[in-house]
Scaffold this motif. Structure first.
Motif, PDB file in Angstrom:
ATOM      1  N   ASP A  55       0.812  -1.242  -0.040  1.00  0.00           N
ATOM      2  CA  ASP A  55      -0.050  -0.226  -0.144  1.00  0.00           C
ATOM      3  C   ASP A  55       0.857   1.150   0.094  1.00  0.00           C
ATOM      4  O   ASP A  55       0.655   1.888  -0.987  1.00  0.00           O
ATOM      5  CB  ASP A  55      -0.851  -0.005   1.168  1.00  0.00           C
ATOM      6  CG  ASP A  55      -1.819   1.179   1.185  1.00  0.00           C
ATOM      7  OD1 ASP A  55      -1.408   2.169   0.870  1.00  0.00           O
ATOM      8  OD2 ASP A  55      -2.896   1.164   1.882  1.00  0.00           O
ATOM      9  N   LEU A  56       1.707   1.284   0.930  1.00  0.00           N
ATOM     10  CA  LEU A  56       2.821   2.532   1.005  1.00  0.00           C
ATOM     11  C   LEU A  56       3.603   2.532  -0.081  1.00  0.00           C
ATOM     12  O   LEU A  56       3.956   3.434  -0.897  1.00  0.00           O
ATOM     13  CB  LEU A  56       3.647   2.420   2.262  1.00  0.00           C
ATOM     14  CG  LEU A  56       4.600   3.530   2.414  1.00  0.00           C
ATOM     15  CD1 LEU A  56       3.768   4.676   2.635  1.00  0.00           C
ATOM     16  CD2 LEU A  56       5.155   3.424   4.095  1.00  0.00           C
ATOM     17  N   ASP A  58       3.297   1.744  -3.166  1.00  0.00           N
ATOM     18  CA  ASP A  58       2.668   1.881  -4.433  1.00  0.00           C
ATOM     19  C   ASP A  58       2.017   3.296  -4.462  1.00  0.00           C
ATOM     20  O   ASP A  58       1.678   3.777  -5.398  1.00  0.00           O
ATOM     21  CB  ASP A  58       1.276   1.035  -4.773  1.00  0.00           C
ATOM     22  CG  ASP A  58       1.743  -0.255  -5.038  1.00  0.00           C
ATOM     23  OD1 ASP A  58       2.702  -0.528  -5.838  1.00  0.00           O
ATOM     24  OD2 ASP A  58       0.980  -1.387  -5.035  1.00  0.00           O
ATOM     25  N   ARG A  59       2.132   4.017  -3.138  1.00  0.00           N
ATOM     26  CA  ARG A  59       1.712   5.544  -3.307  1.00  0.00           C
ATOM     27  C   ARG A  59       2.781   6.295  -3.770  1.00  0.00           C
ATOM     28  O   ARG A  59       2.706   7.405  -3.968  1.00  0.00           O
ATOM     29  CB  ARG A  59       1.479   5.725  -1.954  1.00  0.00           C
ATOM     30  CG  ARG A  59       0.384   5.229  -1.235  1.00  0.00           C
ATOM     31  CD  ARG A  59       0.364   5.705   0.177  1.00  0.00           C
ATOM     32  NE  ARG A  59      -0.720   5.115   0.913  1.00  0.00           N
ATOM     33  CZ  ARG A  59      -1.224   5.281   2.219  1.00  0.00           C
ATOM     34  NH1 ARG A  59      -0.564   6.363   2.734  1.00  0.00           N
ATOM     35  NH2 ARG A  59      -2.224   4.444   2.789  1.00  0.00           N
ATOM     36  N   ARG A 110       0.325  10.320   4.803  1.00  0.00           N
ATOM     37  CA  ARG A 110       1.759   9.810   4.209  1.00  0.00           C
ATOM     38  C   ARG A 110       1.456   9.831   2.826  1.00  0.00           C
ATOM     39  O   ARG A 110       0.482   8.954   2.335  1.00  0.00           O
ATOM     40  CB  ARG A 110       2.117   8.613   4.609  1.00  0.00           C
ATOM     41  CG  ARG A 110       3.309   8.045   4.336  1.00  0.00           C
ATOM     42  CD  ARG A 110       4.524   8.866   4.365  1.00  0.00           C
ATOM     43  NE  ARG A 110       5.029   9.016   5.645  1.00  0.00           N
ATOM     44  CZ  ARG A 110       6.364   9.891   5.909  1.00  0.00           C
ATOM     45  NH1 ARG A 110       6.750  10.469   4.707  1.00  0.00           N
ATOM     46  NH2 ARG A 110       6.545   9.943   6.999  1.00  0.00           N
ATOM     47  N   ARG A 111       2.182  10.559   2.057  1.00  0.00           N
ATOM     48  CA  ARG A 111       2.124  10.348   0.394  1.00  0.00           C
ATOM     49  C   ARG A 111       0.582  10.403  -0.186  1.00  0.00           C
ATOM     50  O   ARG A 111       0.116   9.884  -0.716  1.00  0.00           O
ATOM     51  CB  ARG A 111       2.869   9.030  -0.047  1.00  0.00           C
ATOM     52  CG  ARG A 111       4.287   9.163   0.236  1.00  0.00           C
ATOM     53  CD  ARG A 111       4.835   7.663  -0.354  1.00  0.00           C
ATOM     54  NE  ARG A 111       6.242   7.560  -0.074  1.00  0.00           N
ATOM     55  CZ  ARG A 111       6.909   6.539  -0.174  1.00  0.00           C
ATOM     56  NH1 ARG A 111       6.439   5.467  -0.330  1.00  0.00           N
ATOM     57  NH2 ARG A 111       8.427   6.755   0.029  1.00  0.00           N
ATOM     58  N   GLU A 113      -2.098   9.757   1.063  1.00  0.00           N
ATOM     59  CA  GLU A 113      -3.302   9.195   1.802  1.00  0.00           C
ATOM     60  C   GLU A 113      -3.073   8.938   3.306  1.00  0.00           C
ATOM     61  O   GLU A 113      -2.125   9.519   3.901  1.00  0.00           O
ATOM     62  CB  GLU A 113      -3.333   7.847   0.866  1.00  0.00           C
ATOM     63  CG  GLU A 113      -3.508   7.891  -0.605  1.00  0.00           C
ATOM     64  CD  GLU A 113      -3.514   6.589  -1.437  1.00  0.00           C
ATOM     65  OE1 GLU A 113      -3.908   5.626  -0.957  1.00  0.00           O
ATOM     66  OE2 GLU A 113      -2.902   6.553  -2.343  1.00  0.00           O
TER      67      GLU A 113
END
Lengths: 354, 354
Positions: A55-56, A58-59, A110-111, A113
């Motif tokens: 998730d992180l 891919d941001r 964060r980023r 989102e």
């Protein structure tokens, strides 16, 4: 720079996915972590590790730590494609620190989102972040790496040095933050940067030197280069916070004068307190120490910093560090292409436009 | 057991204080972590690392991980006093996990006082906990240890294996917890225990074998022993939670039926769901899955677990594991005194009266 980053990005993400697959299964677990005593639960590990990590990832993020590693490896005359797994080590460590830092700071975003602990719960996020502190080091163990024993051991020694100092740096920063007073010297501020931000950059450089078996003097030189650009990067952060805030009260909502609001000890604040007349210095201390501030008070503090010439001072300091970093590289006599890329990195960290 | 623990306690705490002094100064920082690039801030590191760490250590704890390590070292024919620094490794790692676990769980109390993140702030506590994941490993680096390179490398390899699996175990446990349903097998439950609790115990045993240069078969055997008693310990925890709750609704306040209230997947819950008739099994699932429960519902769930014979089943399972652990030790043919102490450890973890 932009091209070097874009060129390597897909291969780096593929290499990360070899270490932390997007979809966890029992085969991966057994191969990467060793046979279970009883039976792993791939679903539970998917939910607690792979899903939040990707998730992180891919941001966004530029993967510049992995790319810098590969630039060094190429400069040392080796084929970077053969060292992709090792390039992931600092990148995955960095991802872990982002997750943990957000829990420490109580960050919400964060980023662009929601921070992971808001999405998955503090327990999942924190355990995933800490898992990412150890997962990449597994790449160096005897069942994962075919490096000679001496290089593996040198890598572990180096990592333990740097990861310890990372936590000292973070500890100093947090302690000062909580003190809500400015009592430290410029050298202590720079040490905090050298530890908190510098050590992960030093890992990038030293690991590239270690896995390709460079002499100790070369490892030291690239580590110094990496530390210098990391400190310049941190100072750049402090400058941006003040620059973006000056004369723009209200425009950015909570982002306005963030560092001052948080009572953060920055190079600019230390300089302004030292260089201002006693009344102004005392007023700046007061605003930094206050539990909360009005926008007017923030604007007042920003004006004191501006009037003290602290922006110019910090900018000059960052440029000096970047020049020292370039000089460190020039002495190493890499090929022209590597030297160009490493020079570009020093600009990248100051300009932040990539 | 009680005597062995009491006998070593002062020496262990002194050895821990050599690694994390109660009072931090620049000399210690330079010696332990290496020279700074600029200048450390001992006051900041005192506040962010030493003070919270010793606050927790001074509240108690039996230091049994360090003592078990020393019992092994003595059993291997070496002088335990010469290995005190290494004995601190699992003990300090354990201290770090307590701090981090409390943040993950949102715990309010630890060892009878407020959890560290409530006293010092989440940022300080978490960074201190994570710092304690790396600080003890510094003991194994070239500038701290005079062990031969091969043993240092074997220790790093082992630690990376075990600390990775620790986080898998914690990840599985948290994931199940958050799912609020019971979907896993007995073997997966035992694996979670083997990873989450077992790996730190395995570190104790394997590190003792590695630093004293024992054959691989001996290292494996003591690791199995340590893993078995750790799993028995974890099952003992689950049993205690149910035993203390049965027929005592209200008496313990929030402690009554804690595991059920939290929807925790325990060996007892898995067994009761499998062995009860479909209606009762479904009812137990419902209570475990609910966001909140009345005391009557908790009592109902406890009654289902009791009626299914799950307490006896779990108790028997824990005793079997302890017997296997003892058998593992008997095969190793330690001296009588070491064998006696190691047998006592298996009772200690089941009885919890030390």
């Amino acid at each position: 720079m932009r091209e070097t980053l874009a060129e390597w990005r897909p291969a780096i993400d593929e290499a990360i996915a070899d270490l932390v697959p997007r979809e966890i299964d029992a085969d991966y677990l057994e191969e990467f972590f060793g046979a279970p005593t009883y039976e792993y639960d791939p679903t539970g590990i998917q939910r607690s590790l792979a899903t939040p990590t990707w998730d992180l990832l891919d941001r966004g993020g530029k993967r510049w730590r992995a790319v810098l590693f590969l630039v060094f490896v190429e400069g040392f005359g080796e084929d970077p494609a053969e060292y992709l797994r090792y390039a992931c080590i600092p990148e995955i460590l960095h991802t872990g620190t982002l997750i943990v830092d957000d829990v420490e700071d109580g960050a919400t975003v964060r980023r662009g989102e929601r921070a992971l602990h808001h999405l998955y719960g503090r327990d999942i996020a924190l355990n995933a972040g800490n898992a990412l502190y150890f997962l990449p080091l597994k790449v160096l163990t005897d069942d994962q790496s075919d490096l000679p024993a001496g290089r593996r051991l040198a890598a572990f020694d180096m990592l333990m040095d740097e990861l310890n100092r990372t936590h000292l740096g973070q500890g100093m920063d947090i302690a000062w933050h909580n003190e809500r007073e400015v009592r430290i010297s410029t050298d202590q501020y720079l040490e905090m940067c050298a530890c908190k931000t510098g050590c992960l950059a030093r890992i990038v450089a030293r690991l590239a030197a270690i896995v390709t078996d460079q002499p100790a003097a070369v490892e030291r030189a690239v580590a110094t280069y990496a530390e210098l650009i990391a400190i310049a990067f941190q100072i750049g952060d402090d400058i941006l916070d003040v620059e973006h805030s000056l004369g723009r009260a209200g425009e950015f909502g909570k982002a306005f004068g963030n560092d001052i609001r948080e009572g953060k000890t920055t190079l600019l604040a230390i300089h302004a307190i030292r260089e201002s007349d006693p009344d102004r210095a005392e007023r700046l201390r007061e605003v930094l120490a206050a539990e909360s501030n009005t926008d007017d008070e923030i604007a007042e503090a920003l004006a004191i910093i501006e009037a003290a010439g602290s922006l110019e001072y910090a900018r000059e300091h960052a440029l000096e560090l970047a020049a020292e970093a370039r000089a460190e590289i020039d002495r190493l006599e890499f090929d022209a292409e590597t030297t160009r890329k490493l020079h570009e990195f020093t600009e990248f960290v100051i300009e932040r436009d990539v």
